[in-house]
Design a protein around this motif. Structure first.
Motif, PDB file in Angstrom:
ATOM      1  N   ARG A  28      10.731 -22.686  16.028  1.00 49.32           N
ATOM      2  CA  ARG A  28       9.953 -22.644  14.775  1.00 49.32           C
ATOM      3  C   ARG A  28       8.600 -21.977  14.994  1.00 49.32           C
ATOM      4  N   GLU A  29       7.958 -22.269  16.110  1.00 39.60           N
ATOM      5  CA  GLU A  29       6.617 -21.741  16.376  1.00 39.60           C
ATOM      6  C   GLU A  29       6.590 -20.223  16.415  1.00 39.60           C
ATOM      7  N   PHE A  30       7.615 -19.648  17.070  1.00 34.76           N
ATOM      8  CA  PHE A  30       7.640 -18.197  17.229  1.00 34.76           C
ATOM      9  C   PHE A  30       8.557 -17.493  16.229  1.00 34.76           C
ATOM     10  N   ASP A  31       9.223 -18.287  15.393  1.00 33.37           N
ATOM     11  CA  ASP A  31      10.101 -17.727  14.374  1.00 33.37           C
ATOM     12  C   ASP A  31      11.158 -16.820  15.009  1.00 33.37           C
ATOM     13  N   VAL A  32      11.817 -17.347  16.047  1.00 28.06           N
ATOM     14  CA  VAL A  32      12.859 -16.608  16.742  1.00 28.06           C
ATOM     15  C   VAL A  32      14.077 -17.516  16.912  1.00 28.06           C
ATOM     16  N   SER A  33      15.134 -16.965  17.438  1.00 26.69           N
ATOM     17  CA  SER A  33      16.351 -17.745  17.639  1.00 26.69           C
ATOM     18  C   SER A  33      16.249 -18.594  18.910  1.00 26.69           C
ATOM     19  N   ARG A  34      17.166 -19.547  19.028  1.00 30.51           N
ATOM     20  CA  ARG A  34      17.210 -20.377  20.230  1.00 30.51           C
ATOM     21  C   ARG A  34      17.525 -19.536  21.460  1.00 30.51           C
ATOM     22  N   THR A  35      18.343 -18.510  21.277  1.00 32.89           N
ATOM     23  CA  THR A  35      18.690 -17.639  22.407  1.00 32.89           C
ATOM     24  C   THR A  35      17.456 -16.960  22.968  1.00 32.89           C
ATOM     25  N   VAL A  36      16.581 -16.492  22.091  1.00 32.73           N
ATOM     26  CA  VAL A  36      15.345 -15.838  22.529  1.00 32.73           C
ATOM     27  C   VAL A  36      14.492 -16.818  23.318  1.00 32.73           C
ATOM     28  N   VAL A  37      14.351 -18.032  22.809  1.00 35.47           N
ATOM     29  CA  VAL A  37      13.551 -19.046  23.495  1.00 35.47           C
ATOM     30  C   VAL A  37      14.136 -19.353  24.870  1.00 35.47           C
ATOM     31  N   ARG A  38      15.445 -19.510  24.939  1.00 36.53           N
ATOM     32  CA  ARG A  38      16.085 -19.831  26.221  1.00 36.53           C
ATOM     33  C   ARG A  38      15.867 -18.729  27.253  1.00 36.53           C
ATOM     34  N   GLU A  39      15.985 -17.481  26.806  1.00 31.68           N
ATOM     35  CA  GLU A  39      15.799 -16.369  27.747  1.00 31.68           C
ATOM     36  C   GLU A  39      14.346 -16.262  28.186  1.00 31.68           C
ATOM     37  N   ALA A  40      13.417 -16.524  27.278  1.00 25.04           N
ATOM     38  CA  ALA A  40      11.990 -16.494  27.639  1.00 25.04           C
ATOM     39  C   ALA A  40      11.680 -17.583  28.657  1.00 25.04           C
ATOM     40  N   ILE A  41      12.239 -18.774  28.447  1.00 27.50           N
ATOM     41  CA  ILE A  41      12.038 -19.875  29.388  1.00 27.50           C
ATOM     42  C   ILE A  41      12.669 -19.536  30.740  1.00 27.50           C
ATOM     43  N   ALA A  42      13.840 -18.911  30.705  1.00 28.62           N
ATOM     44  CA  ALA A  42      14.507 -18.519  31.949  1.00 28.62           C
ATOM     45  C   ALA A  42      13.638 -17.552  32.754  1.00 28.62           C
ATOM     46  N   ALA A  43      12.958 -16.650  32.049  1.00 22.55           N
ATOM     47  CA  ALA A  43      12.069 -15.704  32.735  1.00 22.55           C
ATOM     48  C   ALA A  43      10.893 -16.428  33.375  1.00 22.55           C
ATOM     49  N   LEU A  44      10.359 -17.435  32.693  1.00 24.49           N
ATOM     50  CA  LEU A  44       9.258 -18.228  33.263  1.00 24.49           C
ATOM     51  C   LEU A  44       9.733 -19.045  34.463  1.00 24.49           C
ATOM     52  N   ARG A  45      10.958 -19.504  34.383  1.00 20.63           N
ATOM     53  CA  ARG A  45      11.529 -20.242  35.516  1.00 20.63           C
ATOM     54  C   ARG A  45      11.662 -19.318  36.722  1.00 20.63           C
ATOM     55  N   ALA A  46      12.104 -18.094  36.478  1.00 20.06           N
ATOM     56  CA  ALA A  46      12.270 -17.137  37.567  1.00 20.06           C
ATOM     57  C   ALA A  46      10.942 -16.843  38.258  1.00 20.06           C
ATOM     58  N   ASP A  47       9.845 -16.929  37.491  1.00 17.01           N
ATOM     59  CA  ASP A  47       8.510 -16.708  38.046  1.00 17.01           C
ATOM     60  C   ASP A  47       7.908 -17.993  38.602  1.00 17.01           C
ATOM     61  N   ARG A  48       8.686 -19.071  38.572  1.00 14.95           N
ATOM     62  CA  ARG A  48       8.271 -20.370  39.095  1.00 14.95           C
ATOM     63  C   ARG A  48       7.035 -20.914  38.388  1.00 14.95           C
ATOM     64  N   LEU A  49       6.985 -20.677  37.096  1.00 12.55           N
ATOM     65  CA  LEU A  49       5.908 -21.226  36.283  1.00 12.55           C
ATOM     66  C   LEU A  49       6.321 -22.532  35.620  1.00 12.55           C
ATOM     67  N   VAL A  50       7.615 -22.712  35.395  1.00 13.24           N
ATOM     68  CA  VAL A  50       8.123 -23.934  34.772  1.00 13.24           C
ATOM     69  C   VAL A  50       9.420 -24.347  35.467  1.00 13.24           C
ATOM     70  N   GLU A  51       9.814 -25.604  35.228  1.00 13.21           N
ATOM     71  CA  GLU A  51      11.098 -26.062  35.751  1.00 13.21           C
ATOM     72  C   GLU A  51      11.702 -27.078  34.786  1.00 13.21           C
ATOM     73  N   PRO A  52      13.013 -27.098  34.652  1.00 10.01           N
ATOM     74  CA  PRO A  52      13.664 -28.098  33.804  1.00 10.01           C
ATOM     75  C   PRO A  52      13.832 -29.407  34.570  1.00 10.01           C
ATOM     76  N   ARG A  53      13.711 -30.507  33.861  1.00  6.67           N
ATOM     77  CA  ARG A  53      13.964 -31.819  34.450  1.00  6.67           C
ATOM     78  C   ARG A  53      15.016 -32.505  33.601  1.00  6.67           C
ATOM     79  N   GLN A  54      16.061 -32.931  34.263  1.00  2.00           N
ATOM     80  CA  GLN A  54      17.224 -33.478  33.580  1.00  2.00           C
ATOM     81  C   GLN A  54      16.842 -34.561  32.581  1.00  2.00           C
ATOM     82  N   GLY A  55      17.181 -34.289  31.317  1.00  2.00           N
ATOM     83  CA  GLY A  55      16.951 -35.268  30.273  1.00  2.00           C
ATOM     84  C   GLY A  55      15.521 -35.417  29.832  1.00  2.00           C
TER      85      GLY A  55
END
Length: 260
Positions: free
Chosen positions: A61-88
């Protein structure tokens, strides 16, 4: 006119009333736009180490984009070791990664041996780039290669420095592979990948002109093979060019006064 920048990336436009939405820059995809916006928020401290990023639905909602766009952007940040997912729990901001020396930054470009090392590395990459350019280039990329080659020739005839134009020609060939990693490789090393830039081109104008005539003939063979779509000839011409440069600089290393 010879361009120095790649033309990759589709143009995007979107509107939203949310003030957090970044301006979409021409040439950027939505994924890159969102990634860069989130990176900026992390680097500015809006999201600090240990903080959880907004949910996928909130970012959508914030960026007015699809979920796919958000997921890929987050994946790029993960690749740069800026963020990490935590189960649940969600996506959490990490401590800034420790800085490391970038590759190729410790090269002494004044030493001829370093030039030879880089030429060997370029040969391993650019020979295949020329072959791919011969089979994948678009009409606009052909035009850019021709423009860069002409710019280089005009500068040489005028007695002006040519190393930047030489680099631009090699970048244009890299772009014509339609694989952005080839441009990234050359850009990472930078214009000093052209040896004469580091060896004070023009100090001996007569020798420099002799050398540039040899280089021009080699470039002409590369460009002609690419424009003809001859993969094997393009590969051979680029190999001849870079191997020839290695031989010339090895002669310098043995005590010759000029690379010509």
């Amino acid at each position: 006119m010879c361009t120095r920048d790649s033309k990759a990336g589709k143009r995007v436009s979107a509107t939203t009333s949310n003030k957090s939405t970044p301006h979409k820059t021409a040439g950027k995809t939505l994924v890159v736009t969102v990634r860069d916006a989130l990176r900026a928020q992390i680097e500015s401290g809006t999201y600090q180490p240990g903080n959880r990023l907004p949910s996928e639905a909130q970012l959508t909602r914030e960026f007015d984009v699809s979920r796919t766009v958000v997921r890929e952007a987050i994946a790029a940040l993960r690749a740069d070791r800026l963020v990490e997912p935590r189960q649940g729990a969600g996506i959490f901001v990490l401590d800034p990664p420790q800085s490391h020396d970038l590759p190729f930054q410790n090269i002494d470009f004044v030493r001829i041996s370093s030039m030879i090392e880089l030429l060997e590395l370029r040969t391993a990459v650019e020979v295949e780039a020329a072959a791919l350019a011969a089979t994948r280039r678009s009409p606009s990329q052909e035009e850019n290669i021709i423009d860069c080659y002409r710019d280089l020739g005009n500068l040489a005839k005028a007695g002006a420095p040519t190393s930047q134009a030489d680099f631009a020609l090699h970048l244009a060939i890299a772009d014509a592979t339609n694989n952005p990693r080839f441009r990234e490789f050359l850009s990472m090393i930078g214009p000093s990948v052209i040896p004469r830039r580091a060896l004070n081109e023009g100090t001996n104008e007569r020798a420099s002109q002799t050398y540039l005539k040899v280089i021009d003939a080699e470039h002409e063979q590369i460009v002609a093979a690419i424009l003809e779509g001859n993969e094997a000839a393009a590969r051979d011409a680029m190999r001849h060019h870079l191997k020839g440069s290695q031989s010339r600089y090895r002669a310098l290393l043995r005590g010759s006064n000029t690379p010509g």
